[in-house]
Design a protein around this motif. Structure first.
Motif, PDB file in Angstrom:
ATOM      1  N   ALA A  69      -1.215  -2.306  -0.979  1.00 10.92           N
ATOM      2  CA  ALA A  69      -1.360  -3.086  -1.877  1.00 10.92           C
ATOM      3  C   ALA A  69      -1.072  -4.788  -0.993  1.00 10.92           C
ATOM      4  N   VAL A 114       1.234  -8.169  -1.495  1.00 16.10           N
ATOM      5  CA  VAL A 114       2.282  -8.658  -2.230  1.00 16.10           C
ATOM      6  C   VAL A 114       2.257 -10.106  -2.135  1.00 16.10           C
ATOM      7  N   VAL A 149       4.685  -2.223  -6.034  1.00 22.37           N
ATOM      8  CA  VAL A 149       4.154  -1.339  -4.874  1.00 22.37           C
ATOM      9  C   VAL A 149       4.225   0.194  -5.077  1.00 22.37           C
ATOM     10  N   VAL A 206       1.679  -1.178   1.865  1.00 23.87           N
ATOM     11  CA  VAL A 206       2.067  -2.818   1.394  1.00 23.87           C
ATOM     12  C   VAL A 206       2.063  -3.994   2.625  1.00 23.87           C
TER      13      VAL A 206
END
Length: 331
Positions: free
Chosen positions: A175, A177, A225, A233
């Motif tokens: 992921a 962010v 997440v 992440v």
């Protein structure tokens, strides 16, 4: 103490002292070194106002950053001040508070007070930056825009280092962010993630969107997440990553046993959290110094073609927040 006194002790003319202090490149290095050493030994301090009348320069530059509370920009500012002080320049530092509309106002309000402006990670659109560059001498740090002189950072290399580290640990779903939607670095990192994922088709990259570049932004993103099913992440910066770590801890999600976390910038706080944060960072102080070097070269030799620096690279620092991929994502 006057320039005439320095000239007498150094055994040179007053004009040579003036050139050595105001235009160092216009005298030979041995003479320049002799004058500077004599001036320091005698405690001589040039009168900037008087110098300005002769050279047409203010002896001051400006640094504009989005947020001085962010350790990234504080480190860049430290490098700027250190290099400018060595070159005999003062620095005015302004904070745009992450507001793109303030950047143009700050540049225009400072332009007549300084010899040039360093714009660090500006959030303004390219069209605005191009217009500002026509109005005063500007060097960009951590942003590319047309042919404006730039101290660039290789985001593709930094993202690739982070992703390859996670891939080597067995992670296949990562992921991201993101930071502010107006951030050039954020757009560069998203593009870099997609490029790396294209090179390694077994990787899945999940873009979770834009968040504030603070710890609070990471806290807000952490639940997404977890819900994404990603086993690792990558955060826009270390502050966001620290917020993710805090929220994961509150949710009972273990790092790195359940999810691995990587930040960007490698700020000092990265080493102080538990677990210590894996991060890709750059020599931020050197960014500031390189920006001053480029800006002063343009101020002193405006006819010289601008030089673009593209040699500032990220360096991966592995700490305790990354580990082997779990057999199944946390629930």
């Amino acid at each position: 103490m006057t320039a005439r006194d320095v000239a007498r002790v150094a055994g040179v003319s007053v004009s040579t002292v003036s050139r050595a202090l105001a235009k160092p490149d216009s005298v030979s290095q041995p003479t320049r070194d002799k004058v500077l050493q004599t001036a320091r030994g005698m405690g001589y301090r040039p009168n900037l106002a008087a110098r300005g009348l002769i050279t047409g320069r203010t002896g001051t530059i400006a640094l504009i950053v989005p947020d001085l509370e962010n350790p990234f920009f504080a480190a860049v500012a430290k490098g700027v001040q250190s290099k400018a002080r060595t070159a005999g320049y003062a620095v005015i530092i302004a904070d745009s508070d992450e507001d793109p509309s303030q950047e143009a106002d700050l540049v225009r309000s400072l332009a007549k007070q300084v010899d040039g402006v360093l714009l660090c990670s500006p959030r303004a659109p390219d069209s605005v930056i191009v217009q500002l560059a026509q109005e005063c001498t500007i060097v960009l740090v951590n942003r590319r825009c047309g042919d404006i002189p730039t101290v660039a950072i290789d985001n593709l290399d930094g993202v690739r280092q982070a992703v390859m580290h996670l891939r080597a640990l067995g992670h296949r779903t990562i992921a991201y962010v993101g930071g502010p939607s107006t951030s050039w670095s954020n757009r560069q990192r998203i593009d870099a993630l997609r490029n790396v994922a294209t090179e390694h088709t077994e990787l899945e990259v999940i873009d979770l969107g834009s968040f504030q570049p603070y710890i609070s932004g990471g806290i807000a993103a952490a639940d997404l997440v977890i819900a994404s099913g990603a086993t690792a992440v990558l955060a826009y910066n270390d502050l966001v990553a620290l917020g993710i770590l805090k929220r994961l801890r509150q949710r009972g999600v273990h790092v790195p046993a359940d999810i691995s976390v990587v930040g960007v910038d490698d700020i000092p706080m990265s080493m102080l959290t538990t677990p210590a944060l894996t991060s890709v960072g750059i020599p931020l102080v050197n960014c500031g110094r390189a920006g001053v070097d480029m800006l002063l070269s343009l101020v002193r030799e405006p006819s010289t073609p601008p030089v673009h620096h593209h040699d500032l690279s990220f360096r991966l620092v592995v700490r305790e927040s990354t580990g082997p991929c779990p057999t199944a994502p946390p629930v």
